[in-house]
Enzyme design. Structure first.
Site, PDB file in Angstrom:
ATOM      1  N   HIS A 483      29.142   9.515  14.346  1.00 31.52           N
ATOM      2  CA  HIS A 483      28.709   9.801  15.720  1.00 31.52           C
ATOM      3  C   HIS A 483      27.369   9.128  16.010  1.00 31.52           C
ATOM      4  O   HIS A 483      27.203   8.468  17.053  1.00 31.52           O
ATOM      5  CB  HIS A 483      28.584  11.311  15.912  1.00 31.52           C
ATOM      6  CG  HIS A 483      28.156  11.717  17.286  1.00 31.52           C
ATOM      7  ND1 HIS A 483      29.041  12.125  18.250  1.00 31.52           N
ATOM      8  CD2 HIS A 483      26.925  11.781  17.865  1.00 31.52           C
ATOM      9  CE1 HIS A 483      28.385  12.412  19.364  1.00 31.52           C
ATOM     10  NE2 HIS A 483      27.088  12.211  19.162  1.00 31.52           N
ATOM     11  N   GLU A 484      26.418   9.277  15.100  1.00 34.38           N
ATOM     12  CA  GLU A 484      25.087   8.710  15.339  1.00 34.38           C
ATOM     13  C   GLU A 484      25.117   7.181  15.260  1.00 34.38           C
ATOM     14  O   GLU A 484      24.400   6.505  16.003  1.00 34.38           O
ATOM     15  CB  GLU A 484      24.082   9.286  14.336  1.00 34.38           C
ATOM     16  CG  GLU A 484      23.967  10.803  14.343  1.00 34.38           C
ATOM     17  CD  GLU A 484      23.667  11.384  15.724  1.00 34.38           C
ATOM     18  OE1 GLU A 484      23.104  10.671  16.571  1.00 34.38           O
ATOM     19  OE2 GLU A 484      24.007  12.561  15.955  1.00 34.38           O
ATOM     20  N   HIS A 487      26.097   5.722  18.508  1.00 29.57           N
ATOM     21  CA  HIS A 487      25.030   5.692  19.507  1.00 29.57           C
ATOM     22  C   HIS A 487      24.242   4.382  19.471  1.00 29.57           C
ATOM     23  O   HIS A 487      23.521   4.077  20.429  1.00 29.57           O
ATOM     24  CB  HIS A 487      24.085   6.872  19.318  1.00 29.57           C
ATOM     25  CG  HIS A 487      24.523   8.119  20.023  1.00 29.57           C
ATOM     26  ND1 HIS A 487      24.862   8.134  21.363  1.00 29.57           N
ATOM     27  CD2 HIS A 487      24.677   9.395  19.575  1.00 29.57           C
ATOM     28  CE1 HIS A 487      25.206   9.364  21.715  1.00 29.57           C
ATOM     29  NE2 HIS A 487      25.107  10.143  20.658  1.00 29.57           N
ATOM     30  N   GLU A 506      27.155  10.276  25.207  1.00 31.60           N
ATOM     31  CA  GLU A 506      27.625  11.352  24.330  1.00 31.60           C
ATOM     32  C   GLU A 506      29.143  11.371  24.249  1.00 31.60           C
ATOM     33  O   GLU A 506      29.729  11.544  23.174  1.00 31.60           O
ATOM     34  CB  GLU A 506      27.101  12.699  24.813  1.00 31.60           C
ATOM     35  CG  GLU A 506      25.660  12.971  24.479  1.00 31.60           C
ATOM     36  CD  GLU A 506      25.382  12.928  22.989  1.00 31.60           C
ATOM     37  OE1 GLU A 506      26.250  13.349  22.196  1.00 31.60           O
ATOM     38  OE2 GLU A 506      24.306  12.458  22.610  1.00 31.60           O
TER      39      GLU A 506
END
Length: 811
Positions: A483-484, A487, A506
């Site tokens: 997930h990070e 980003h 997000e």
């Protein structure tokens, strides 16, 4: 007067007048003092005139100067600046001459007494004594307004960049031959030439930024600090073009500042790190807050030799000893980014290194299957503002795994080595296979202290991870890491033009989290990958449903002032839990859709209108319509004219997910546990050992769903709960599973496992806030005593926002 706002409830005011002046580069020179819990030093801002003044100047408005047109039009096509939207910064429209009154698009927020002196500098608050009254004098002066909070500003001065040796090369441009050589104009011309250097001269640019930042001052500037802003002016200067384009601010942070967290790590040693969620970086340095205000930066940070300084930077800094016991760390960034993405962490971190050579280490050794379509974006050129872009580098295009490091407190090094260190190359390679060239050249991963208020946070070149992702195997750690990493593309390399569109990054990061993780596991078949995604989709739907049922209606609607372009949302959830891509059923379709995203990424910068190009993509045009709310509440939304387009497909998908193989397996296990619980209740104290060992092994997400289903049961006997814990070893599972286990313990008052709840509240603070409410709502004396005890032990070190929420629950 500046608005008195509660950051916990209200939108933060965007005070900076970015449409008149933009910070193009920050140079920070700071000392970190753990005894006083203060960061202090200097910051130098290199400025350019903004888009609003350029437009006003071109129409010949009052105050326009001939040389301004010459110096501003040189690079107008490259800047890509978009006026800040009404929702983010401007509360009222104004004419060109209005900025001479308050310097920004909002109402005048200066003190009623017009305090703009440098008196009482030590406190950073300008005195009403011996001041220049705005009402009398300020109308003629331009104000530079910066976003700022909880800082003590000591001095503001103009920097004499013309005094730098060798700087004369920036005064020889043919574009400037008709400009007056008056000294103030000369300094501004030098800054303009410096900030507009071509990207292939970035090293030279950084060198002269450093030299200019160390140049002598040439006159103090008047300033005033308010609750949310720092206002700077120079007497007699009426326009942004004439305002000094290089200014130096001496300041220091305050221990209570909400941008930095002073605490101790898991080994009990002092540390400090930035936490952007309360007020971003306003309490770390004076800045321009809106995402549209893109800038680069460089920073030198000095601290005691026992500490390691990690920061958003393209280089892996090596410390330099300045004097005995003092080390200096230097980082820089050449990719324009919002100031809110700047991150720093200083602590006694240890670098985690492999004690063996893993099977997967280099780009050649780690290979994942990928289609030819995955790399079509290389055929197109970038369309963002100019900077040294990795997408144009042949070497970067082939770099499947960028250089990475892992830092953690000493006591967590072994755990990081066992799981996290081995996961990073797999997740990075999966991201590369999906989206192509990594936007950033390197990555540091830091395990932050236990009071960190989320599971992870991505910043340029550095990821913060909560310690909660480490226990329980690879699953939670891998998915959060994916997930990070996502980003890096969505939220960092490309992002919204204002905060009202932050939900997009997000939503896509969470969607890509699943795609990356499926690829990182390598051995999954098509059916296994599809089953995992269906299970995940059901969990997210249930979470969304519960959040809607238990949240206030005002939290389920978009705020007023948004345009139609900005009213798409992930079912109006601020946490990023719901997904914008519910209806992509096939994992291969997910990968194709992600590849289509990648083809678009290179063509845009952080300031693009993200929604516009998303809607052009065939994979998203219909899917995003699922989340169009038109500012209606959830109930009204489901009864709207969009019901047939939104409610029916989504509910049908929910039923489809329930038929998934992994979900059906969980349903079967739930039935067994319900029957077991019924038999135990009927048999009383008589044990039924024949039931032991009849339950199947479940995946972590299956365990989460199992416990959520069991939470819907009115009563579970202590022996049933004991059997649950023993069968699945729940105390050794990841934090998501243990959180549901703690909910079961609290709901059914299972006293024997109260220790698990206490441990969770102490070690998993990023996820434990909800449990405090559960402990209080039952009105059970033992549970409330447990809540008070845990809060008393953690409150001093707890994240300020989390502590306030918990205190409201308890008192």
């Amino acid at each position: 007067m500046e608005p008195q706002l509660d950051p916990m409830k209200d939108d933060l005011p965007l005070m900076a007048n970015t449409s008149h002046m933009l910070v193009k580069h920050y140079v920070l020179d700071l000392d970190v003092d753990f005894k006083s819990q203060v960061i202090e030093g200097f910051i130098v801002l290199f400025l350019e005139t903004g888009s609003r003044y350029r437009r006003a100047s071109s129409t010949g408005e009052e105050g326009c100067q001939s040389q301004f047109d010459e110096t501003c039009k040189i690079r107008g096509s490259e800047q890509g600046h978009v006026p800040v939207s009404n929702a983010s910064a401007c509360s009222s429209k104004m004419e060109y001459n209005d900025f001479a009154v308050c310097g920004k698009g909002e109402k005048d927020t200066s003190d009623k007494n017009g305090n703009h002196s440098n008196e009482e500098q030590a406190s950073g608050i300008s005195s009403s004594k011996n001041c220049c009254d705005i009402e009398n004098h300020g109308n003629e002066d331009f104000l530079l307004v910066l976003d700022c909070c909880d800082l003590s500003v000591l001095k503001v001065e103009e920097v004499d960049v013309a005094a730098v040796s060798g700087i004369e090369k920036f005064t020889r441009s043919a574009k400037l031959t008709d400009v007056s050589k008056e000294l103030a104009n000369l300094r501004n011309q030098i800054v303009h030439e410096l900030v507009t250097l071509p990207s292939d001269r970035w090293k030279e640019q950084l060198y002269y930024y450093t030299c200019c930042s160390q140049a002598p001052g040439c006159g103090e500037l008047l300033f005033a600090t308010g609750t949310w802003s720092l206002e700077i002016r120079k007497s007699g200067i009426r326009t942004p073009a004439d305002f000094p384009h290089a200014i130096r601010i001496q300041y220091k942070t305050k221990p209570e500042g909400r941008s930095v967290t002073w605490t101790t790590d898991q080994s009990g040693r002092p540390c400090v790190y930035t936490m952007g969620s309360p007020i971003n970086n306003r309490a770390l340095f004076p800045c321009q807050e809106p995402p549209i205000a893109l800038s680069t930066w460089q920073a030198s940070v000095r601290t005691a030799a026992s500490f390691v300084v990690l920061m958003s930077g393209e280089n892996s800094a090596e410390p330099v000893q300045l004097q005995e016991g003092i080390m200096s760390w230097y980082y820089y960034v050449t990719m324009p980014m919002p100031a809110s993405t700047f991150t720093i962490a200083v602590g006694c971190w240890q670098e985690v290194k492999q004690s063996f050579t893993p099977a997967v280490q280099t780009n050649n050794e780690f290979s994942l299957p990928c289609s030819q379509a995955d790399f079509r974006w290389h055929e197109e050129s970038c369309g963002h503002v100019e900077y040294p872009c990795r997408f144009q580098s042949p070497a970067a295009r082939l770099q499947r795994v960028i250089p990475y490091r892992v830092f953690a407190p000493w006591c967590l090094m072994k755990c990081c080595e066992e799981h996290l260190l081995q996961l990073i190359p797999q997740c990075l390679s999966a991201a590369y296979t999906t989206l192509g060239t990594h936007p950033f050249s390197r990555l540091d991963v830091l395990i932050v202290p236990s009071n960190f208020s989320s599971l992870g946070m991505a910043s340029p070149h550095i990821i913060f991870l909560s310690q909660s992702v480490l226990p329980g195997g690879r699953h939670l750690c891998g998915t959060r890491l994916c997930h990070e990493i996502a980003h890096a593309w969505f939220g960092l390399a490309i992002g919204a033009r204002d905060w009202t569109e932050e939900w997009i990054s997000e939503g896509f990061a969470t969607f890509l989290e699943d795609v990356f993780w499926a690829r990182a596991q390598q051995q999954l078949s098509h059916d296994e990958e599809k089953a995992q995604q269906e299970l995940k989709a059901l969990l997210r739907w249930r979470r969304l449903r519960d959040e809607v049922q238990n949240s206030e209606e005002e939290l389920q609607v978009l705020r007023s002032g948004l345009t139609v372009e900005s009213i798409f949302t992930n079912w109006l959830d601020s946490s990023g839990i719901p997904k914008v891509l519910f209806l992509i059923e096939d994992p291969i379709d997910c990968r194709t859709a992600a590849s289509s995203i990648a083809q678009k990424l290179k063509l845009h910068s952080y300031c693009c209108k993200m929604l516009n190009w998303l809607l052009e993509m065939k994979y998203f045009s219909g899917i995003l319509l699922l989340s169009m709310s038109l500012k209606m509440s959830f109930a009204s939304f489901l009864q709207s004219t969009l019901k047939s387009q939104i409610r029916k497909p989504l509910l049908e998908e929910g039923e489809t997910w329930k038929e998934s193989r992994l979900v059906q397996q969980v349903s079967g296990e739930v039935t067994k546990w319900i029957r077991t619980n019924q038999r135990i209740r009927k048999s009383g104290k008589k044990k039924r050992r024949q039931d032991e060992g009849t339950f199947q092994k479940l995946l972590p997400d299956q365990l989460v769903l199992l416990l959520e289903y069991l939470l819907e049961e009115k009563t579970l006997c202590p022996r049933t709960l004991q059997g649950l814990e023993k069968t699945y070893q729940l105390r050794d599972q990841d934090a998501e599973v243990r959180h549901r286990w703690c909910e079961l313990v609290v709901k059914h008052k299972y006293v024997s496992a109260y220790g698990d709840v206490e441990k969770f509240l102490r070690e998993d603070q990023a996820m434990g806030v909800y449990l405090y409410g559960e402990l209080m709502v039952n009105e059970d004396a033992k549970q409330q005593e447990l809540a008070y005890k845990c809060f008393a032990a953690a409150r001093e070190q707890m994240d300020v926002s989390s502590a306030k929420v918990v205190a409201e629950m308890l008192f």
